[in-house]
Structures are given as C-alpha cells and as structure tokens.
Enzyme design. Structure first.
Site, PDB file in Angstrom:
ATOM      1  CE1 TYR A 130      50.958  37.579  40.357  1.00  0.00           C
ATOM      2  CE2 TYR A 130      51.238  35.715  40.833  1.00  0.00           C
ATOM      3  CZ  TYR A 130      50.459  36.413  40.423  1.00  0.00           C
ATOM      4  OH  TYR A 130      49.518  36.703  41.243  1.00  0.00           O
ATOM      5  CE  LYS A 132      46.476  54.132  42.776  1.00  0.00           C
ATOM      6  NZ  LYS A 132      45.286  53.888  43.654  1.00  0.00           N
ATOM      7  CG  ASP A 150      42.393  53.159  43.527  1.00  0.00           C
ATOM      8  OD1 ASP A 150      41.429  53.164  42.210  1.00  0.00           O
ATOM      9  OD2 ASP A 150      42.187  54.117  44.009  1.00  0.00           O
ATOM     10  CG  ASP A 167      45.753  36.277  42.077  1.00  0.00           C
ATOM     11  OD1 ASP A 167      44.981  35.612  41.541  1.00  0.00           O
ATOM     12  OD2 ASP A 167      46.475  37.124  42.274  1.00  0.00           O
ATOM     13  CG  ASP A 172      40.614  35.066  43.867  1.00  0.00           C
ATOM     14  OD1 ASP A 172      40.701  34.087  42.649  1.00  0.00           O
ATOM     15  OD2 ASP A 172      40.587  35.264  45.160  1.00  0.00           O
TER      16      ASP A 172
HETATM   17  C1  IPM Z   1      45.068  32.053  40.275  1.00  0.00           C
HETATM   18  C2  IPM Z   1      46.219  32.103  41.598  1.00  0.00           C
HETATM   19  C3  IPM Z   1      48.027  31.668  41.239  1.00  0.00           C
HETATM   20  C4  IPM Z   1      48.046  32.942  40.928  1.00  0.00           C
HETATM   21  C5  IPM Z   1      49.303  31.382  42.414  1.00  0.00           C
HETATM   22  C6  IPM Z   1      48.374  29.986  43.145  1.00  0.00           C
HETATM   23  C7  IPM Z   1      50.509  31.658  41.999  1.00  0.00           C
HETATM   24  O1  IPM Z   1      46.471  32.474  42.746  1.00  0.00           O
HETATM   25  O2  IPM Z   1      45.734  31.506  39.466  1.00  0.00           O
HETATM   26  O3  IPM Z   1      44.783  33.340  40.092  1.00  0.00           O
HETATM   27  O4  IPM Z   1      48.261  34.202  41.585  1.00  0.00           O
HETATM   28  O5  IPM Z   1      48.653  33.209  39.557  1.00  0.00           O
HETATM   29 MG    MG Z   2      44.431  33.765  42.445  1.00  0.00          MG
END
Ligand code: IPM
Ligand code: MG
Length: 354
Positions: free
Chosen positions: A142, A191, A223, A247, A251
């Site tokens: 990032y 990884k 993975d 990240d 999710d």
């Molecule tokens: C998160 C989001 C952010 C990230 C984006 C919006 C930059 O996906 O907070 O998980 O990738 O960190």
């Molecule tokens: Mg995110």
C-alpha cells in the site's frame, strides 16, 4: 471524563452511519456523565469537491488535536476516474499514515441471532466463530515504491511490497498482546513459499514469539488461509497479517458473518489516539436512511474501550446491539418474521436499550 472526538463523515452512507454512532455516544455520555465534544474533519470525495483535496491539512490537525477519530466511509463513482493520489481513498491512506496507525484490529465473530444469514453451510456455522484479524496498516504494498514506466513490452506499472523487521515486530507485539487476553493462539498469514518479504515476516514473528512462550503461533500461507476461513472459521482466534492480505481476508471473514454491515474496526498507534471505522465501504447506491449503522456503532464501542478505557460503557453498547438484533434488522440482514428498520429506527432501538 471529557473527550474530544473528531468526526469524518465521508461519502455515500458515511454521514448516516456516523450520525447514528454519535447519537449512541451521546446516550453513553448522558448515562455515565461523560462529556464528549465533536469536531468535523472533512475527508474523501466531499473534501475533494469542497477543498480540492481528499485530506485537507486542517482535517489532519483536527484529528491530531482530538482524543480519537470516528470515520464513516469514503469513495464513490463520481471520483473513480481521478488519479491515485487525488482519489477519496488517498485521504484514508493519508490519515492512517499521518496518525501512524499501524495496527488495524478487525474482529469478525458470528452473531448467533443472524447465523441464518451466513453463506456458510449450517454444519459449519453451528460451530460459531470469533476471531480478531490484526492487519498491518501503514506498510507493505500500500505504501511501497510504485510507478509507471516504459518496459521491454511497452508501458508497465509496478507496486512494491516492502516490510522492515521493525514494522513486522511492532504489529506482532500488538497481536501477541491481544492473543494473551484471549485464547493464546495466533495464526500468522503470509506467502513465505514465494515472497521474500513474507520470509522476513515469518522470521520476525517468531523472534517476537520468544517473548510470549504462553502463546502458540501457527504459520499459514494466504491461499490456504482463504480456504480454511471458508471451510472451518472456528479454527482461528487471532490472525496477524500484512496490509494487503489483511484487507482481502477481512472482507472474506466479514462476509462469513452474514453482513459486512456488522463489523467494526480500530486502527491504533502507540498512543491512545485511535481511528475507528466500520470495515465496509461507502455504498453510494444504497440511498438515505437505510444503511446498517451497527458496524459504526460497534466501532464507537471499540473507541470507548481502546481509546478511553471505558470498558463498562463499551459493553453496554455491545449488549444493546446484541439485544436489538434479535428481532430487528436493517435491509441487509432482514428475514421473514423480523422487523425491517431504517438506519434511524434501529439506532433509536439501540439507544433505548442502553
Ligand atoms: C479497507 C478499505 C481500504 C483499504 C480502501 C478503501 C483504501 O478497503 O479499509 O479495508 O484497502 O485499506
Ligand atoms: Mg478493504
């Protein structure tokens, strides 16, 4: 106690959900005789429109002068064609960096009340799960060297994953401390079969592990981790991982609970000034007063606990959410027999239960 809280409303559903969490904080202040003062710090698409900058310096100063920061979500189609450093997301990355928030804490637990909304098979969901993902937040790909250049085959773009031992060790310590207060079990995700940065990651995690002989550490390739999270999430307790893997996996983990609209997060540095935000995005298509504010309300509860050391107040908010979720749902979680609530309706119910 007197506390100053910076508010970053953001874009899309951001203002709705932040307003909801502020109402809950005001109720807590009233009940426990605290004084919370709120101060706006514009960031994201709205800040681009108004100030031509996704993160105006004034907003950074407001955050730095506060005891903590509450954030909704940023981004939207309107700003999707802007270049990287001018996008709303650049504001988010900028504030994380400016406040040195290297530790992102993302709990993902199954709420039994909404277990039927989980996409997992019933026999898997039955075991429940309750994990905390500790994501490194100010390093890795990032923030690594990046660019566009002319390569042998024409134009090429590159981003670099780079981690220093110090960056890995400090996030490891945060994870080990959390593990100590839970079930003393960490899965470090990398990884290392392919990436040099992951091999250093693994080495540094195990160096820190020597200071925590009471905590077990297990390494897992990313993975495989994605697969294991879907096959048996109950095997995880504390996960520690890099910025990008965290990240993606957070999710995934949140979706297992049934709605990304339930999960809060805290971003911390070495002081008590933290930034608290739901892990979901700004959902610009959702419309007004329909979003699920619970992730943001639970983020406010994390703020009470981590930044203000208000354990009882935090638990009070969490209990109210638990109770309200039994019979009341926003559209993302609604199912037959439950009351369908708007953002403000479910917020008022939560407040009534505090
Ligand atoms: C998160 C989001 C952010 C990230 C984006 C919006 C930059 O996906 O907070 O998980 O990738 O960190
Ligand atoms: Mg995110």
């Amino acid at each position: 106690m007197n506390k100053k809280i910076a508010l970053i409303y953001g874009d899309g559903i951001g203002p709705d959900i932040v307003k909801a969490a502020v109402k809950v904080l005001e109720r807590i202040a009233e009940k426990y005789r605290h004084k919370f003062t709120f101060c706006d710090a514009p960031m994201g698409g709205n800040a681009i429109d108004e100030y031509g900058d996704p993160l105006p310096k004034k907003s950074v100063d407001v955050c730095l002068a506060s005891d903590s920061v509450l954030l909704g979500a940023v981004g939207g189609k309107k700003w999707d064609n802007l270049s990287g450093s001018k996008r709303p997301e650049a504001g988010l990355l900028g504030i994380r960096k400016a406040l040195k928030l290297y530790a992102n804490i993302r709990p993902a637990k199954l709420f039994p009340q909404v277990a039927d909304r989980s996409p997992l098979r019933k026999d898997i969901v039955e075991n429940g799960f309750d994990m905390v993902i500790v994501r490194e937040l100010t390093g890795g790909i990032y923030f690594g060297e990046r660019g566009i250049r002319q390569g042998k085959l024409g134009r090429e773009a590159y981003d670099t994953e780079c981690y220093s031992e110090i960056e890995i060790e400090r996030i490891a310590r945060v994870a080990f401390e959390i593990a100590r207060k839970r079930n003393k079990k960490i899965t470090s995700i990398d990884k290392a079969n392919v990436l040099e940065s992951s091999r250093l990651w693994r080495y540094a995690i195990h160096e820190v592990a020597q200071d925590y002989p009471d905590v077990t550490v297990n390494d897992m390739f990313v993975d495989n981790a994605a697969m294991q999270l879907v096959k048996d999430p109950s095997q995880f307790d504390v996960i520690v991982t890099s910025n990008m893997f965290g990240d993606i996996l957070s999710d995934l983990a949140s979706a297992l609970t049934g709605s990304i609209g339930l999960l809060p997060s805290a971003s911390l540095n070495d002081t008590t000034l933290g930034l608290y935000e739901p892990i979901h995005g700004s959902a610009p298509d959702l419309g007004e007063n329909v979003a699920n504010p619970i992730a943001t309300i639970l983020s406010a509860a994390m703020m009470l606990r981590y930044s203000f050391d208000m354990t009882e107040e935090a638990a009070d908010v969490e209990k109210a959410v638990d109770k309200v979720l039994c019979d009341n749902r926003t559209q993302d979680l609604w199912s037959e027999g439950k009351r369908l609530c708007s953002t403000s309706e479910i917020t008022d119910l939560i407040i009534k239960n505090i």
